[in-house]
Structure formats: structure tokens, C-alpha cells
Design a protein around this motif. Sequence first.
Motif, PDB file in Angstrom:
ATOM      1  N   GLY A  39       0.752  -1.034  -0.133  1.00  0.00           N
ATOM      2  CA  GLY A  39      -0.062   0.039  -0.123  1.00  0.00           C
ATOM      3  C   GLY A  39       0.846   1.210   0.068  1.00  0.00           C
ATOM      4  O   GLY A  39       0.493   2.367  -0.820  1.00  0.00           O
ATOM      5  N   ARG A  40       1.926   1.262   0.705  1.00  0.00           N
ATOM      6  CA  ARG A  40       2.923   2.330   0.794  1.00  0.00           C
ATOM      7  C   ARG A  40       3.553   2.512  -0.591  1.00  0.00           C
ATOM      8  O   ARG A  40       3.748   3.722  -0.977  1.00  0.00           O
ATOM      9  CB  ARG A  40       3.679   2.254   1.952  1.00  0.00           C
ATOM     10  CG  ARG A  40       4.895   3.576   2.071  1.00  0.00           C
ATOM     11  CD  ARG A  40       4.166   4.717   2.357  1.00  0.00           C
ATOM     12  NE  ARG A  40       3.300   4.549   3.488  1.00  0.00           N
ATOM     13  CZ  ARG A  40       3.251   5.674   4.592  1.00  0.00           C
ATOM     14  NH1 ARG A  40       3.792   6.649   4.089  1.00  0.00           N
ATOM     15  NH2 ARG A  40       2.438   5.378   5.445  1.00  0.00           N
ATOM     16  N   GLN A  42       2.440   1.738  -3.507  1.00  0.00           N
ATOM     17  CA  GLN A  42       1.556   2.212  -4.683  1.00  0.00           C
ATOM     18  C   GLN A  42       0.987   3.696  -4.145  1.00  0.00           C
ATOM     19  O   GLN A  42       1.033   4.398  -5.124  1.00  0.00           O
ATOM     20  CB  GLN A  42       0.114   1.584  -4.404  1.00  0.00           C
ATOM     21  CG  GLN A  42       0.169  -0.107  -4.839  1.00  0.00           C
ATOM     22  CD  GLN A  42      -1.094  -0.756  -4.389  1.00  0.00           C
ATOM     23  OE1 GLN A  42      -1.590  -0.574  -3.544  1.00  0.00           O
ATOM     24  NE2 GLN A  42      -1.371  -1.800  -5.108  1.00  0.00           N
ATOM     25  N   LEU A  43       1.046   4.226  -2.905  1.00  0.00           N
ATOM     26  CA  LEU A  43       0.858   5.403  -2.602  1.00  0.00           C
ATOM     27  C   LEU A  43       2.108   6.412  -3.060  1.00  0.00           C
ATOM     28  O   LEU A  43       1.744   7.760  -3.580  1.00  0.00           O
ATOM     29  CB  LEU A  43       0.923   5.796  -0.990  1.00  0.00           C
ATOM     30  CG  LEU A  43       0.611   7.201  -0.444  1.00  0.00           C
ATOM     31  CD1 LEU A  43      -0.605   7.855  -0.842  1.00  0.00           C
ATOM     32  CD2 LEU A  43       0.907   7.196   1.039  1.00  0.00           C
ATOM     33  N   THR A  47       1.830   9.117  -6.103  1.00  0.00           N
ATOM     34  CA  THR A  47       2.345  10.858  -5.735  1.00  0.00           C
ATOM     35  C   THR A  47       3.631  10.954  -6.566  1.00  0.00           C
ATOM     36  O   THR A  47       3.624  12.166  -7.089  1.00  0.00           O
ATOM     37  CB  THR A  47       2.728  10.847  -4.401  1.00  0.00           C
ATOM     38  OG1 THR A  47       1.684  10.204  -3.318  1.00  0.00           O
ATOM     39  CG2 THR A  47       3.118  12.078  -3.932  1.00  0.00           C
TER      40      THR A  47
END
Length: 50
Positions: A39-40, A42-43, A47
Amino acid sequence: MAWTEMELDALRRAYAAGTTRVSYDGKSVDYGSAADLLGRIQLLYVTLFP
């Protein structure tokens, strides 16, 4: 917070290695699970590369 490609690379290396501990720039972070780490990743990716 402004993330960097160096941080993204460190996250991706950890994920590929099957670990949830990420170290970069003299810092270490432990993610609770591979899903949290992904998840990190992907974030940071969306960004940095909108």
C-alpha cells in the motif's frame, strides 16, 4: 511530506526480498504486513508519477 524515488526504491527492494523492514537514508521502518508495505509503495508511486 515530500517522498523521493530513493524511498520508493527501498520499499520495492524490501517487498521483492519478502521483508517488511525498510531502511533508507539512515532510517528504518517496520511495516505490519506485506499488504501494508505494498500500500505504501502504491501511494508513493501515484504521488511521484501522477
